[in-house]
Design a protein around this motif. Structure first.
Motif, short mmCIF file in Angstrom:
data_model
loop_
_atom_site.label_atom_id
_atom_site.label_comp_id
_atom_site.label_asym_id
_atom_site.label_seq_id
_atom_site.Cartn_x
_atom_site.Cartn_y
_atom_site.Cartn_z
N ASP A 173 0.83 -1.21 0.00
CA ASP A 173 0.00 0.00 0.00
C ASP A 173 0.87 1.26 0.00
OD1 ASP A 173 -2.37 -1.40 -0.07
OD2 ASP A 173 -2.60 -1.44 2.11
N ARG A 176 2.06 1.81 -3.46
CA ARG A 176 1.00 2.31 -4.33
C ARG A 176 0.81 3.82 -4.19
NH1 ARG A 176 -2.27 -2.80 -3.14
NH2 ARG A 176 -1.92 -4.07 -5.00
N GLN A 177 1.07 4.35 -3.02
CA GLN A 177 0.90 5.80 -2.85
C GLN A 177 2.19 6.57 -3.15
OE1 GLN A 177 2.03 8.01 0.06
NE2 GLN A 177 3.64 6.45 0.09
N GLU A 179 3.75 6.79 -6.05
CA GLU A 179 3.75 7.38 -7.40
C GLU A 179 5.06 7.11 -8.14
OE1 GLU A 179 2.84 11.52 -6.97
OE2 GLU A 179 1.09 11.14 -5.68
N TRP A 306 1.82 -0.71 -9.15
CA TRP A 306 2.04 0.63 -8.59
C TRP A 306 3.11 1.41 -9.36
CZ3 TRP A 306 2.69 -3.92 -5.82
CH2 TRP A 306 3.99 -4.40 -5.71
#
Length: 617
Positions: A173, A176-177, A179, A306
């Motif tokens: 997670d 995924r954030q 970038e 991601w």
């Protein structure tokens, strides 16, 4: 005791009390040692980073070093009353380095021995033994980095580690954030020094470990870069924390018969982020001989969703690449290596040991019901019914099409007994007949030879069908054929055929909105011809760059008008049967009898009807 380094020094971990400065901070005033401040700055100028492990309270240490203007020169500083061995382990792990490339400096023998016990391959030294000579050591010379690029990259990594530790997100997670964006630069020659350095210095994530430490090895590397079947890219990474620079490199050999990585190497700065897996899968999961030890296997995650590709050198927000469809001869295998990973390929290649051709009018124009019902087709060394179905589905979904169909004007066409038209490579046909001369697919099969006019008519029909079915396509490119001599003169019959194909293809594109004929004679320089059908790596890159430039130039243009989806006026099988039926399958050349398997000799010399009777007897 004289300090003797055992490996390249990439990180220096400093103790503070009575090492970096005089005195013990928790007991009273300390005196900074200016020579040590100068060493830290000089190391940073060389791309060698520094860190801290100190048994102290964190805030007083930070205040002293900030006042000295040196605090930001340290990465992952560990200041606490915890055991130094565990803190050193944290730094090494967070910096994604091996203990072998770390130097720990401390004045306390207990700390020195603890570090030596925990990390037998790490370099350890007392300050009086190493500091007077540190900057003179070849192992600490690093590489000129006056902009402190390496230090900045590690500070970005530090921010990321701190933010992840403070968040409640899982590793996936958090990724995924983050970038994460990758940019592939295929003009690798302009990054050659950095690539060679990465190959020679990286160990943890150098999966192939083919070093370039001699003139001969470097010369071989340069020669490989010029091969038409070798593709390479320098990989740059960035994320929300900043730009990480050139972080990876691959060299891939890709032919109709093989897909293999010759070099696959990554910097450790973004370890555990899935980059290695993402690129490996993007390249089609090629064969690779992994040379250990490596820190991570290539495949770690169930899937990597991601990471995005970045187009261009700016840091603009990534966009989803348009769906790309590639159809035709093997030159597209090379062009595909420089195209979007969001693509479907129907490109000539070897399956089950024989060539499968997709530059086949049958693959485009055959009747869908006949293909689905055919019992002969699955037994042939050719494309399969599921390939046909997938292609026609992708045709309706794809936004950009690149077609290479010049070779479709060559060869003969096989019509199976159940009405499917296939263009089979002679090698594949011979292999199939040798393997099973009584195969049921021979029942009712016949070969036909078409005139050039008939083949050009099929080309037009194929273009028309693609034009009607590609309802979402904004750009449709039809590649031309080379007509120039390379090192070896081109066969004049081949040159004439190529010119006639180019003329017809250019006219077909000119008459249809959204279509563009790509003249190989204009796009690929003569110096980049290996032979009349193959180009150097940069030649294929020129084709890909031309396509990308044309797509960019047309951005914002009105959407093309799709022709009505009208049925063809005659089934393909009927058109093929208008050609000349071959009574002899003379497709294996004029080799001596001793070089031909008996069945191939029979195929070459026996009328088709007699061969079929013999096969089924």
């Amino acid at each position: 005791m004289t300090f003797v380094p055992t490996a390249t020094i990439k990180l220096v971990i400093w103790d503070l009390d009575d090492t970096f400065w005089h005195g013990t901070l928790s007991e009273g005033p300390i005196t900074l040692i200016e020579e040590n401040l100068a060493i830290v700055r000089a190391l940073a100028d060389r791309g060698v980073v520094s860190s801290i492990v100190s048994k102290n309270d964190a805030e007083p240490v930070r205040r002293v070093l900030e006042e000295a203007g040196i605090w930001d020169s340290f990465i992952f500083p560990k200041v606490s009353w915890n055991a130094k061995g565990s803190q050193i382990a944290q730094i090494i792990d967070q910096a994604n380095l091996r203990p072998d490339n770390v130097l720990f400096i401390d004045d306390n023998s207990i700390n020195i021995e603890e570090a030596r016990f925990r990390f037998p391959t790490m370099m350890v030294a007392y300050p009086q033994d190493v500091l007077p000579v540190l900057l003179t050591l070849p192992e600490a010379r690093g590489k000129s980095d006056p902009e402190h690029t390496r230090l900045k990259q590690y500070k970005q990594l530090e921010r990321k580690v701190v933010e992840q530790a403070e968040s409640d997100l899982s590793n996936v997670d958090f990724l995924r954030q983050s970038e994460i964006r990758l940019r592939f630069d295929f003009d690798v020659e302009r990054h050659l020094d950095r690539i060679v350095e990465l190959i020679n210095r990286s160990n943890q994530l150098n999966y192939t470990k083919v070093r370039l430490e001699s003139d001969a090895a470097l010369a071989t590397f340069r020669e490989q870069l010029q091969r038409h079947d070798v593709f390479a890219a320098a990989i740059f990474a960035s994320d929300k924390y900043g730009s990480h620079g050139l972080i990876g490199f691959y060299m891939q050999q890709r032919t109709e018969r093989e897909n293999r990585l010759l070099h696959y190497v990554w910097s450790c700065r973004m370890m555990n982020a899935g980059l290695e897996q993402y690129v490996y899968e993007r390249l089609g999961s090629p064969a690779i001989d992994v040379v250990g030890p490596v820190s991570n296997p290539i495949i770690v995650f169930d899937r990597v969703d991601w990471i995005n590709d970045q187009v261009g050198e700016d840091e603009a927000e990534p966009t989803v690449a348009p769906r790309l469809l590639l159809l035709g001869s093997c030159d597209l295998t090379a062009v595909a290596s420089y195209c979007s990973a969001n693509r479907a390929e129907f490109v000539n290649g070897v399956k089950h040991g024989v060539m499968t051709r997709y530059d086949d009018f049958g693959f485009i124009l055959d009747d869908a019901n006949a293909v689905a019902a055919s019992r002969a087709l699955p037994a042939l060394p050719a494309w399969e019914p599921r390939d046909y179905a997938t292609f026609h589905h992708e045709l309706a979904e794809s936004e950009i099409l690149v077609l290479s169909l010049s070779a479709a004007l060559k060869g003969h066409h096989l019509v199976t007994g159940d009405g499917v038209v296939v263009r089979i490579h002679p090698e594949g046909l011979g292999h199939a007949i040798d393997h099973d001369p009584a195969s049921p697919w021979l029942n009712g099969a016949a070969f036909y030879d078409l005139s050039l006019a008939q083949k050009l008519n099929l080309l037009e029909r194929a273009v028309d069908l693609i034009d009607r079915c590609a309802v979402n396509a904004s750009h449709l490119f039809l590649l031309g054929a080379n007509t120039r001599d390379a090192a070896k003169p081109m066969n004049e019959a081949d040159r004439s055929l190529a010119r006639q194909y180019n003329e017809a293809a250019a006219a077909l594109c000119a008459a249809r909105p959204g279509w563009e004929f790509v003249s190989i004679d204009e796009v690929v320089a003569p110096s980049r011809l290996i032979d009349d059908r193959h180009y150097t790596r940069t030649g294929y890159l020129d084709i890909a760059n031309h396509l990308n430039a044309r797509i960019a130039a047309a951005e914002g243009a009105p959407r093309r008008t799709v022709s009505p989806n009208l049925p063809s006026d005659a089934p393909l099988v009927d058109l093929i049967r208008q050609g000349r039926k071959l009574s002899r399958l003379a497709i294996f050349g004029n080799r001596p009898k001793s070089q031909l398997a008996p069945i191939k000799q029979a195929v070459k010399l026996t009328p088709l009807s007699r061969m079929l009777r013999k096969a089924m007897a």
